[in-house]
Write an enzyme that holds these catalytic residues in place. Structure first.
Site, PDB file in Angstrom:
ATOM      1  N   SER A 164     -30.034  37.836  -6.262  1.00 41.69           N
ATOM      2  CA  SER A 164     -30.210  38.418  -4.925  1.00 41.69           C
ATOM      3  C   SER A 164     -31.640  38.693  -4.516  1.00 41.69           C
ATOM      4  CB  SER A 164     -29.477  39.746  -4.847  1.00 41.69           C
ATOM      5  OG  SER A 164     -28.243  39.562  -4.374  1.00 41.69           O
ATOM      6  N   SER A 165     -32.498  37.717  -4.704  1.00 45.95           N
ATOM      7  CA  SER A 165     -33.871  37.922  -4.237  1.00 45.95           C
ATOM      8  C   SER A 165     -33.895  38.035  -2.713  1.00 45.95           C
ATOM      9  CB  SER A 165     -34.766  36.775  -4.713  1.00 45.95           C
ATOM     10  OG  SER A 165     -34.239  35.543  -4.300  1.00 45.95           O
ATOM     11  N   GLY A 221     -29.697  33.737  -8.558  1.00 43.75           N
ATOM     12  CA  GLY A 221     -28.393  34.375  -8.356  1.00 43.75           C
ATOM     13  C   GLY A 221     -28.464  35.883  -8.559  1.00 43.75           C
ATOM     14  N   ASP A 270     -24.574  41.716  -1.694  1.00 48.11           N
ATOM     15  CA  ASP A 270     -25.945  41.803  -2.196  1.00 48.11           C
ATOM     16  C   ASP A 270     -26.732  42.901  -1.487  1.00 48.11           C
ATOM     17  OD1 ASP A 270     -24.947  39.599  -3.437  1.00 48.11           O
ATOM     18  OD2 ASP A 270     -26.207  38.148  -2.398  1.00 48.11           O
ATOM     19  N   GLU A 281     -29.358  37.410   7.498  1.00 45.27           N
ATOM     20  CA  GLU A 281     -29.020  36.188   6.761  1.00 45.27           C
ATOM     21  C   GLU A 281     -27.914  35.388   7.460  1.00 45.27           C
ATOM     22  OE1 GLU A 281     -29.514  36.829   2.705  1.00 45.27           O
ATOM     23  OE2 GLU A 281     -28.570  34.954   2.092  1.00 45.27           O
ATOM     24  N   TYR A 330     -21.367  26.534  -0.585  1.00 47.40           N
ATOM     25  CA  TYR A 330     -21.009  27.915  -0.210  1.00 47.40           C
ATOM     26  C   TYR A 330     -20.262  27.900   1.130  1.00 47.40           C
ATOM     27  CZ  TYR A 330     -21.522  33.002   0.095  1.00 47.40           C
ATOM     28  OH  TYR A 330     -21.272  34.353   0.159  1.00 47.40           O
ATOM     29  N   HIS A 382     -17.402  35.694  -4.943  1.00 50.59           N
ATOM     30  CA  HIS A 382     -16.926  35.064  -3.692  1.00 50.59           C
ATOM     31  C   HIS A 382     -15.719  35.814  -3.129  1.00 50.59           C
ATOM     32  CE1 HIS A 382     -19.477  31.379  -3.470  1.00 50.59           C
ATOM     33  NE2 HIS A 382     -19.674  31.711  -4.750  1.00 50.59           N
ATOM     34  N   GLY A 390     -33.763  32.054  -6.518  1.00 55.19           N
ATOM     35  CA  GLY A 390     -32.824  31.017  -6.965  1.00 55.19           C
ATOM     36  C   GLY A 390     -32.082  31.354  -8.245  1.00 55.19           C
ATOM     37  N   ASP A 431     -16.345  38.849  -1.663  1.00 55.20           N
ATOM     38  CA  ASP A 431     -16.836  39.756  -0.606  1.00 55.20           C
ATOM     39  C   ASP A 431     -16.529  39.268   0.798  1.00 55.20           C
ATOM     40  OD1 ASP A 431     -18.832  37.768  -0.788  1.00 55.20           O
ATOM     41  OD2 ASP A 431     -20.524  39.181  -0.765  1.00 55.20           O
TER      42      ASP A 431
HETATM   43  C1  GLA Z   1     -24.044  35.133  -2.863  1.00 56.76           C
HETATM   44  C2  GLA Z   1     -23.734  35.824  -1.536  1.00 56.76           C
HETATM   45  C3  GLA Z   1     -22.802  37.017  -1.746  1.00 56.76           C
HETATM   46  C4  GLA Z   1     -21.564  36.622  -2.551  1.00 56.76           C
HETATM   47  C5  GLA Z   1     -21.978  35.866  -3.815  1.00 56.76           C
HETATM   48  C6  GLA Z   1     -20.796  35.334  -4.575  1.00 56.76           C
HETATM   49  O1  GLA Z   1     -24.794  35.987  -3.666  1.00 56.76           O
HETATM   50  O2  GLA Z   1     -24.911  36.271  -0.913  1.00 56.76           O
HETATM   51  O3  GLA Z   1     -22.434  37.563  -0.498  1.00 56.76           O
HETATM   52  O4  GLA Z   1     -20.668  35.895  -1.778  1.00 56.76           O
HETATM   53  O5  GLA Z   1     -22.839  34.768  -3.521  1.00 56.76           O
HETATM   54  O6  GLA Z   1     -20.033  36.363  -5.076  1.00 56.76           O
END
Ligand code: GLA
Length: 394
Positions: free
Chosen positions: A129-130, A127, A173, A161, A222, A37, A125, A39
């Protein structure tokens, strides 16, 4: 599921009833090692791209539309290319694809009618980055032989996105999916959008453990965290007008002034500022082969997400707390957006099978659910898949 080109080509030809050879593009998922979190607060992150990827097969068509088939959803969506500029999100999986087409169109890049067939190895789902893997592979497929700067490619995918789907994510991501490299982690500066590759010690294995839970809260929380960070910035700005993002706040300045920030934004800011610093410390420890320090930073990052950012959950905390007591485990932490998904663990290679057995049985016993284990080896970034001659159809 590992995909091979021949299966992708057969899937494409069967679905669209054609013998035309598609071009295939691949974009990887990622696991973030540290800097969570940070970025969208323009700080540092430290991910690796994975071998697990999303594949998009594409061939031009005469029907005037983008016909998009998802192998994973067993579902087709279609949009006339003339309507892409006016398209709106529908809440379906296809938003990520149409969103990329929409963003390319906004840049003046013509999206041509085509048949598009998509399959992904990145578990949704988790985490890992699909979504970014889908966006980046789609962007490459729609661009075809036209090229844009790699940073622009990541930004177009991110805008699909943030602007089209409406999820206010950062750039990590998509950037990782574009810039991934074998044998290296990527230290990304999310303010300058520059990066450096950092070699990881050979004497440690990186393993992601999927809790196989994804709490619904994720998306709304988020957004809430993004807003709370903005509140923290607004409060700090009162004391120093030059501060535009949490990146502009040093840890020492934060420690001096933190009492003047309301409690919740203060905790959020403390996580972001300290985790961004942990990225730099982790990179230094990695260069020095200091596995104990790398592990310590992992756990500190997890505690910061658990108590200050408040984005972990019972299942994830259990996986971390159990892992760090096992022999040969240097550190463990949650990775990704939060509220479920995966943990990432630094494990001595010789202890890997013991680690998996013990964690598997403890997690099953506690939650009645099987975790999944993914060996995370840094892989190359997105690109076109070169097909062996035997894979193509005449
Ligand atoms: C998700 C978001 C990213 C980043 C992460 C947390 O993957 O897509 O941009 O903020 O959460 O680090």
């Amino acid at each position: 599921m590992a995909l091979i080109p021949q299966e992708i080509i057969s899937g494409f030809c069967e679905h669209f009833g054609t013998t035309a050879n598609p071009d295939i593009y691949r974009a990887p998922g990622r696991v973030n090692l540290i800097g969570e979190h940070t970025d969208y607060n323009l700080g540092f992150v430290f991910p690796i791209a994975l071998e697990m990827a999303c594949y998009v097969a594409i061939a031009p068509a005469e029907h005037g539309s983008l016909r998009i088939y998802s192998h994973d959803w067993s579902d087709e969506a279609s949009v006339p290319v003339a309507f892409i500029a006016d398209a709106k999100a529908s809440g379906e999986w296809s938003d990520y694809v149409i969103g990329v087409a929409h963003e390319l169109t906004k840049l003046g890049i013509l999206v041509r009618a085509a048949n598009v067939w998509i399959a992904s190895e990145v578990p949704a789902g988790s985490g890992l980055s699909s979504s970014a893997a889908l966006e980046v592979s789609t962007a490459l497929a729609l661009l075809g032989s036209r090229s844009i700067e790699p940073v622009e490619l990541a930004r177009v995918a991110q805008r699909a996105e943030t602007q089209f789907v409406g999820m206010p994510c950062g750039i990590m991501d998509q950037y990782t999916s574009v810039f991934g490299r074998e044998h290296a982690a990527i230290q990304i500066d999310c303010r300058s959008l520059e990066h450096q590759y950092v070699r990881l010690p050979d004497s440690v294995s990186i393993v992601a453990v999927n809790s196989n839970v994804k709490h619904e809260l994720g998306t709304s929380a988020y957004r809430e965290r993004v807003a709370e960070c903005q509140e923290a910035v607004a409060a700090i700005k009162q004391l120093n007008g030059d501060v535009k993002s949490l990146r502009d706040v040093s840890l020492s300045f934060f420690q001096e002034i933190q009492e003047s920030i309301p409690l919740v934004p203060r905790k959020r800011a403390r996580h972001v500022i300290s985790d961004s610093q942990r990225v730099l410390d982790f990179a230094a420890a990695s260069r020095a082969n200091d596995l104990d320090e790398m592990g310590r930073l992992f756990v500190a990052s997890h505690r910061s997400m658990q108590y200050d950012y408040e984005i972990t959950c019972e299942e994830i905390d259990f996986l971390v707390d159990t892992a760090i007591k096992l022999p040969g485990v240097y550190g463990a932490r949650m990775t990704g957006g939060g509220f479920g998904g995966c943990t990432v663990n630094l494990v001595a290679p010789g202890q890997m099978s013991h680690f998996q057995e013990r964690l598997d049985s403890a997690y099953r016993q506690r939650f009645g659910l099987a975790p999944a284990f993914y060996d995370c080896v840094p892989a190359r970034g997105a690109g076109r898949v070169d097909l062996p001659v035997s894979s193509t159809r005449a």
